[in-house]
Design an enzyme around this catalytic site. Structure first.
Site, short mmCIF file in Angstrom:
data_model
loop_
_atom_site.label_atom_id
_atom_site.label_comp_id
_atom_site.label_asym_id
_atom_site.label_seq_id
_atom_site.Cartn_x
_atom_site.Cartn_y
_atom_site.Cartn_z
N ASN A 257 0.84 -1.20 0.00
CA ASN A 257 0.00 0.00 0.00
C ASN A 257 0.88 1.26 0.00
O ASN A 257 1.70 1.45 0.90
CB ASN A 257 -0.91 -0.03 1.23
N LYS A 336 15.04 12.74 23.35
CA LYS A 336 13.73 12.51 22.76
C LYS A 336 13.12 11.23 23.30
O LYS A 336 13.83 10.33 23.76
CB LYS A 336 13.80 12.45 21.23
N SER A 340 8.07 12.47 21.71
CA SER A 340 8.35 13.78 22.29
C SER A 340 9.79 14.20 22.06
O SER A 340 10.66 13.39 21.75
CB SER A 340 8.06 13.75 23.79
N ASP A 447 1.92 2.12 29.32
CA ASP A 447 3.08 1.83 28.48
C ASP A 447 4.26 1.50 29.40
O ASP A 447 5.31 2.14 29.35
CB ASP A 447 3.40 3.02 27.57
#
Length: 529
Positions: A257, A336, A340, A447
């Protein structure tokens, strides 16, 4: 070394021949049902009818004879039982007739290895998306590990099911892709990401409802692609951060795709990764990929007696040793996170970090804004309540316009960095106590991986954006499941770590056995377990 590979896990029967340097031939025949989806027995009849011709043409195209082979490899699983039996029977017959060694190969392993062969990727994280599979796979500690996957239906299966609702025959994914190009309105669909895992049945149900309400079909197709593809690319990006790897490999039938390919490329470009997109011809199931994986297995000592080549419909890639890969953890994420950008600074004389959630160019801007704002608000509220336990830094400010949180700076190491250099049973107990305290307040993290746990003078939790206040029992079990899977994947002594964690956690939580049963139920939802 010359290897014949036979593939036949689902709709395609294929024979491919490879050597160490190149693909010598690859011939396939695909079963296309007249109505509905794949019928396993009808597909098996197709495979039995076509397999002789496919094998013969593969030898003819390569200019070889069966006597020239050094090995015969076949797809042992996972897949549809009747189809697997056809291809395994043919492989055994060839092995016996020509006295050639035989190896059964894990199907997803073939996708990884043909992608590496064609692209030159060394140690990539693979986003593998097909009709039946949606997995994020990485090589860790000697074998490929499934870091995240669908907990219900595969993404490709979801697209094909919705295509049938539109009256589009199998395979419907390419038609949905074309219709999505004319879609404009982003319809709200469930964005179902739990930690590293995804779910697509809710998206399918919601899309089907929009269809019954008469919504524009192109808009539904557009929304279906944008939402589901954003979910898997987000999990892929989180996996890159989680493992510190810097190569991405995209494979599987849905990987053809163009919208998905562009999203993966955009994410890689923005984050500084290398993206390798498997050639579209080899995204689909093919014999060459089975030959390539079989060759690597054989060259590194794998041997099977013919009695060991029974098909396995639930064969997982993490059951197969892969010693030919050297793990390459080469990216540092000090400034990072997965979603974020982190900068150090001061806030009224206090040492802080500024955590900014930048736009994700791979996502539709409307969807991106919604996700970033919801996640940041959620992180703020959960950190606020979690700070009361002493196990979260203080959040001083929440700037919803610039998407920035101002958070107390904690000097310490992530759990992932800490346990790279040493193993400390006492620290495991500290982590278990802190997790139990959090769950005791009915707060889930959402998480709970080693990169989101900081070890300092005590334990701190960060990035709680996917957690829940007043969480359910299953939310708690999801936290534990993700943490345990992380330990097993990242650390050689992961099972020992889990044992020490459980011993301490169970002292502080009533009826831990109840949560263990929930964890087993969560695990049972994974593919092929």
């Amino acid at each position: 070394m010359i290897v014949l590979g036979l593939e036949g896990t689902a709709h395609t029967i294929s024979a491919g021949i490879v050597d160490e340097k190149s693909i010598l031939s690859n011939v396939s025949s695909t079963y296309v049902p007249e109505h509905g989806g794949i019928h396993p027995r009808e597909a098996a009849v197709h495979h039995a009818d076509k397999i002789y011709d496919v094998i013969k043409r593969s030898f003819d195209n390569a200019g070889l004879k069966p006597e020239d082979l050094d090995l015969i490899a076949f797809s042992m699983g996972p897949g549809l039982g009747p189809c697997l039996r056809v291809v395994s029977t043919a492989a055994r017959a060839l092995s016996i007739k020509y006295s050639k060694p035989l190896l059964g190969v894990n199907h997803p392993l073939g996708h990884v290895e043909i992608g590496r062969k064609l692209s030159g990727a060394r140690d990539p994280i693979m986003l593998y998306i097909s009709g039946g599979n949606t997995q994020v796979i990485a090589h860790l500690n000697g074998r490929y590990r499934v870091l995240g996957e669908t907990m219900d239906i595969g993404l490709g299966n979801m697209l094909d099911k919705f295509a049938r609702d539109l009256g589009i025959p199998f395979p419907g994914g390419p038609v949905i892709e074309r219709m999505a190009l004319d879609g404009k309105d982003l319809l709200e669909l469930p964005y179902s990401v739990k930690g590293m895992d995804t779910s697509f049945s809710g998206i399918y149900t919601a899309a089907k409802r929009y269809l019954s309400l008469g919504k524009n079909k192109n808009d539904i197709c557009y929304s279906l692609q944008e939402t589901s593809f954003s979910m898997v690319v987000e999990v892929l990006e989180r996996a890159m951060y989680y493992t510190n790897k810097n190569e991405i490999l995209l494979a599987g039938g849905v990987a053809r795709n163009d919208r998905l390919r562009s999203m993966v490329n955009d994410m890689a470009r923005d984050s500084g990764y290398k993206a390798y997109l498997t050639d579209k011809e080899y995204c689909m199931d093919n014999g060459a990929m089975i030959a390539q994986a079989g060759m690597l297995m054989y060259m590194h000592g794998a041997r099977q007696d013919i009695m060991e080549t029974r098909i396995n419909q639930r064969f997982r890639i993490d059951e197969v040793p892969a010693p030919w890969i050297k793990d390459e953890n080469s990216i540092s994420f000090k400034d990072k996170g997965a979603e974020s950008i982190i900068t150090n600074g001061e806030f009224y004389g206090r040492s802080v970090v500024f955590k900014k959630r930048p736009e994700k160019s791979y996502r539709d801007k409307r969807l991106d804004l919604k996700i970033r704002l919801e996640r940041m608000k959620n992180e703020f509220y959960i950190m606020y309540y979690l700070h009361k336990t002493g196990n979260a830094p203080i959040v001083y400010d929440f700037d919803r316009f610039d998407m920035v949180l101002t958070i107390e700076r904690i000097n310490g190491l992530t759990m992932n960095d800490y346990f790279k250099s040493k193993y400390d049973e006492n620290v495991i107990r500290m982590i278990a106590d802190a997790v139990a305290k959090m769950h005791g307040l009915r707060i889930s993290h959402g998480d709970l991986t080693p990169n989101n746990i900081i070890i300092s003078d005590k334990i701190y939790f960060i990035d709680t954006s996917m957690g829940h206040l007043r969480c359910s029992d299953e939310d708690i079990a999801d936290d534990l499941f993700l943490l345990y899977e992380s330990m097993k994947s990242l650390y050689v002594n992961g099972h020992e770590m889990i044992k020490h964690f459980e011993n301490e956690y169970s002292k502080n939580v009533e009826d831990y056995n109840y949560y263990k049963e929930l964890i087993k139920k969560i695990e049972s939802r994974r593919r092929y377990v």
